[in-house]
Write a protein that holds these residues in place. Structure first.
Motif, PDB file in Angstrom:
ATOM      1  N   SER A 552       0.813  -1.215   0.000  1.00 56.51           N
ATOM      2  CA  SER A 552       0.000   0.000   0.000  1.00 56.51           C
ATOM      3  C   SER A 552       0.846   1.265   0.000  1.00 56.51           C
ATOM      4  O   SER A 552       0.416   2.302  -0.509  1.00 56.51           O
ATOM      5  CB  SER A 552      -0.937   0.005   1.221  1.00 56.51           C
ATOM      6  N   SER A 604      -1.972  -3.919   2.389  1.00 57.84           N
ATOM      7  CA  SER A 604      -1.191  -3.662   3.594  1.00 57.84           C
ATOM      8  C   SER A 604      -0.657  -4.937   4.242  1.00 57.84           C
ATOM      9  O   SER A 604       0.200  -4.868   5.119  1.00 57.84           O
ATOM     10  CB  SER A 604      -2.043  -2.899   4.614  1.00 57.84           C
ATOM     11  N   LEU A 675      -5.249   3.030  -5.430  1.00 54.95           N
ATOM     12  CA  LEU A 675      -4.958   2.619  -4.061  1.00 54.95           C
ATOM     13  C   LEU A 675      -6.239   2.455  -3.248  1.00 54.95           C
ATOM     14  O   LEU A 675      -7.226   3.134  -3.482  1.00 54.95           O
ATOM     15  CB  LEU A 675      -4.049   3.654  -3.386  1.00 54.95           C
TER      16      LEU A 675
END
Length: 822
Positions: A552, A604, A675
């Motif tokens: 991320s 993440s 994102l």
């Protein structure tokens, strides 16, 4: 004549313009007066790795650098608080400010919250003689305080709180005669409080809380007549409170809580503290009668805390009308006191709720040789309401009716689960480890025995030292199961430490990780280096540090220190990341017995080392996959849809199809560059995914240009790879779990994406007649018919090790469109 007239008119205008120009130049900040200071600032910019947008190299530091203040061309102020480092500067941060050694005109230095690991340099107190403000709060400073700081005779504010400073307080600080604010709280200071601090006659704020200071409070501190705030809480100070502190007439706040102070509390201590607004002596060993609390004239705004001591005797009925008075957990006795702003629990009062038992109170007073109120009345429990006979009939009817329903449900479950029990027994007879159901409790004792063989055990003190006392400067992020901190072990090894608060997290959230690691390590799982399980309320897990963070924050990275430009990861690296993550999931789904489900796949949780090799993190949600037969039987019984993405209880699904769906969102994030797709479930994100997937067509590559990341510079062949990965992502995101591919098949496709789009495209009729020649493009359009000839009928893949030690599927280079082993 005309020229003379014009000159006479223009001359005053010229003079006004010159005056304005000179005046404007004189009021602006001038550049540093010497090349030495400018060079010092440029060296500081390099040593600390300050981002170019804060300190642009080609601009004047005095006018265009954030946090830099000049006066008459001389550097007077430097504020690093809020500035950010470049990626290069974050790799090896240190207390590297030696270039300021010759900036003798510096008046203020503030680095609060700016990461400066290391000790305070000795020269700082020797060279910066003009310094008036030194603020190093929460900067990860360590080591002892140099005595040379006592030479800064112009210092007015000294703030060193929230660090890992060790050693004792130097006696040389008695020379800081102008000091008005001293804050050394939340450090690791030891020794006693030096009596030489009584020389700080202008001190107004003195905070030494949350250290390991011991010994008595120096009586000499009673001479600090200007003192307004005194905080010695959370230490190990002992002995009585010196009566000289009663001379602190201007005191507004006094906090001596959580120490080992004792003795009787004299009325003289509070007699002159008429301006006090916060008074806390809780959690000590004080005894005797309470002091006269009516002396506080400003009682309406006062907070008084005498809790957790051994005060005894009768409580005066004339309590002040303070905002809060806490007298709980003592041995006070007497009549009932009704005050909304007074806490009286755990005492020996009559008629008050939550009091000590009669035995406890009587024992304390007898051992202390004190008279006890014989009329003490223990708290009476609330009366039990009596039900009428008619009400009891309804109660019994409801109870027996409920029991009947439970018996019926149990009989049904026994009939359903009986075949599963037989299968489990046969597994045990064949020495096969039985499948662990989701949510099964795990024995701590067994885990601790297994851990010895594959991971190290750390002490809590080692973890505190590695993270600078879990300083906010070391905090990476707030994870699902705990806070994530960066740290450095004693041998210099960089690590990542997860701090799990057992009071707010699931009890077995760390156990599931340990069970997974105990079954064997894999290069695609983040290496577990150790653990610290000695505290009941806090568990610590230690992992290998991954230099490139997670996907991320690495999809776009800063590459130009000068203009702070951003460059996205190239497609080769993105495909490498996708393949690595697929290997990790394929290991969990197919190589583990029983299969494990990650349940938290997102950008993440995909961690990257310095070469962008993938390790899966965020393993706190990992669990064994639910047994399909049991689930199907119960699902049919309860009429629950098998296509739902969430379980009836709202928890994350414990099936591999859920991981595949989440991985599809990660692939879409890599293809589009957008994102936050993989960690979002909101309506707008789902609508965007549906809209994007509508453009992914097995037969029309040109549509790729409408959703591909525009920052990618790719040639014709690579565009085909992007197209293929988009097709794989669409298959993973099929709304029906049963039609999603297995991770083993996804891994094969990512290892050779050209097969997805370059195989001959057959028509639908030919496909029905020639199912053995199904092309890769059609294969990813209908996963029900795909890989029907897979060699691994049990859903497990045979593995071999590649050059990096990763797990690969055998025969992947020779596999055909039908998914055979070749």
């Amino acid at each position: 004549m005309v020229k003379l007239l014009l000159l006479s008119l223009l001359l005053p205008l010229h003079l006004c313009f010159l005056f304005f120009l000179v005046n404007s130049v004189s009021t602006q900040s001038l550049p540093p007066s010497s090349k030495l200071e400018r060079a010092a600032l440029l060296n500081l910019r390099a040593s600390l790795g300050i981002k170019a947008k804060y300190w642009p190299k080609k601009h004047d530091p005095c006018t265009n650098w954030t946090g830099v203040t000049c006066s008459n061309g001389t550097l007077t102020g430097l504020n690093l608080s809020g500035l950010r480092r470049t990626r290069y500067g974050l790799r090896n941060p240190s207390f590297a400010i030696d270039s300021l050694m010759n900036c003798t005109g510096l008046i203020s230095f503030n680095s609060s919250g700016f990461y400066l690991p290391g000790s305070i340099p000795v020269w700082l107190g020797q060279n910066l003689s003009a310094l008036q403000v030194l603020d190093l709060r929460s900067s990860s400073v360590s080591g002892p305080i140099p005595p040379s700081i006592g030479s800064l005779d112009k210092l007015n504010v000294l703030l060193l709180s929230g660090n890992s400073i060790t050693g004792s307080i130097p006696d040389s600080w008695s020379r800081l005669s102008l000091l008005s604010n001293l804050n050394l709280s939340v450090n690791m200071l030891t020794g006693s409080i030096p009596s030489s601090l009584s020389a700080l006659r202008r001190i107004k704020i003195l905070d030494l809380s949350s250290n390991s200071l011991s010994g008595p409070i120096p009586p000499e501190l009673g001479s600090l007549s200007s003192l307004k705030r005194l905080n010695f809480s959370n230490n190990t100070l002992a002995a009585d409170i010196p009566l000289q502190l009663a001379n602190l007439h201007n005191l507004v706040e006094l906090d001596l809580s959580f120490n080992d102070l004792g003795g009787e509390f004299s009325d003289n201590l509070t007699m002159n503290m008429r301006d006090i607004v916060f008074f806390d002596v809780s959690s000590n060993n004080f005894t005797g009668n309470l002091p006269d609390l009516t002396v506080f004239s400003n009682a309406s705004g006062v907070t008084l805390n005498f809790s957790n001591n051994k005060f005894y005797g009768n409580l005066s009925s004339s309590l002040p009308n303070a905002s809060l008075i806490d007298l709980s957990n003592n041995y006070l006795q007497g009549l009932e006191v009704n005050r909304n702003n007074t806490l009286l629990s755990t005492n020996c009062f009559r008629g008050q709720p939550d009091q000590r038992s009669l035995t406890d109170c009587n024992t304390f007073y007898v051992l202390s040789g004190l008279p006890f109120d014989e009329d003490y009345i223990a708290p009476v429990p609330p009366p039990v309401s009596r039900k009428s006979n008619k009400d009891l009939k309804y109660v019994f009817a409801g109870v027996f009716g409920g029991l009947g329903v439970i018996v019926i449900v149990v009989i049904i479950l026994v009939l359903i689960l009986k075949p599963c029990y037989k299968r489990s027994a046969s597994q045990r007879s064949a020495n096969v480890e039985p499948v662990q159901e989701e949510g099964t409790a795990i024995d701590d004792q067994n885990i601790s025995i297994d851990l010895i063989s594959f991971t190290d055990s750390f002490t809590y003190e080692q973890m505190l030292q590695a993270t600078s006392g879990f300083n906010d400067a070391n905090l990476i992020k707030h994870g699902h199961s705990g806070d994530i901190f960066s740290g450095r072990l004693e041998d210099g090894t960089e690590v990542v430490i997860k701090r799990i608060d057992m009071r707010s997290s699931r009890k077995d959230c760390y156990m599931s990780e340990l069970v997974l690691y105990s079954k064997g390590t894999h290069t695609r799982l983040v290496p577990l280096l150790g653990h610290c399980l000695e505290h009941e309320t806090e568990k610590l897990m230690v992992y290998k540090y991954m230099p490139n963070g997670d996907l991320s924050n690495s999809l776009y990275r800063c590459t130009d220190l000068e203009d702070d430009g951003l460059q996205s990861l190239d497609w080769i690296t993105r495909l490498k990341i996708a393949t690595g993550a697929a290997e990790g999931l394929a290991y969990l789904h197919h190589d583990c017995n029983p299969p494990f489900v990650h349940r938290d796949i997102q950008a993440s949780s995909i961690l990257l080392d310095n070469k962008y090799e993938v390790c899966l993190g965020s393993l706190s949600e990992v669990c064994a996959q639910e047994v399909d037969n049991n689930q199907n039987a119960i699902t049919k019984l309860l009429r629950i849809s098998s296509s739902s993405e969430s379980t009836p209880s709202g928890s994350l699904p414990a099936n591999c199809a859920y991981d595949v769906y989440c991985f599809g969102k990660v692939l879409l994030e890599l293809v589009t560059g957008r994102l936050g797709i993989s960690n979002s479930e909101d309506t707008s994100t789902k609508e965007w995914i549906d809209q994007t997937l509508s453009l992914v067509n097995n037969y029309d590559r040109d549509l790729v240009s409408k959703f591909v990341d525009q920052s990618l510079v790719i040639d014709e062949d690579l565009l085909e790879e992007v197209w293929a990965v988009a097709i794989v992502a669409k298959s993973c995101l099929n709304p029906k779990p049963a039609k999603r591919p297995q991770m083993a098949h996804v891994l094969k496709a990512l290892e050779n994406p050209f097969r997805v789009v370059r195989e001959e495209d057959f028509s639908a009729e030919i496909l029905r007649k020639n199912s053995s020649k199904t092309s890769w493009s059609t294969l990813f359009g209908n996963w029900r018919q795909s890989f029907s000839g897979s060699a691994h009928s049990q859903g497990q893949s045979q593995t071999n090790k590649d050059g990096n030690g990763g797990s690969k599927l055998s025969g992947r280079d020779n596999s055909q469109g039908s998914g055979g082993t070749g």
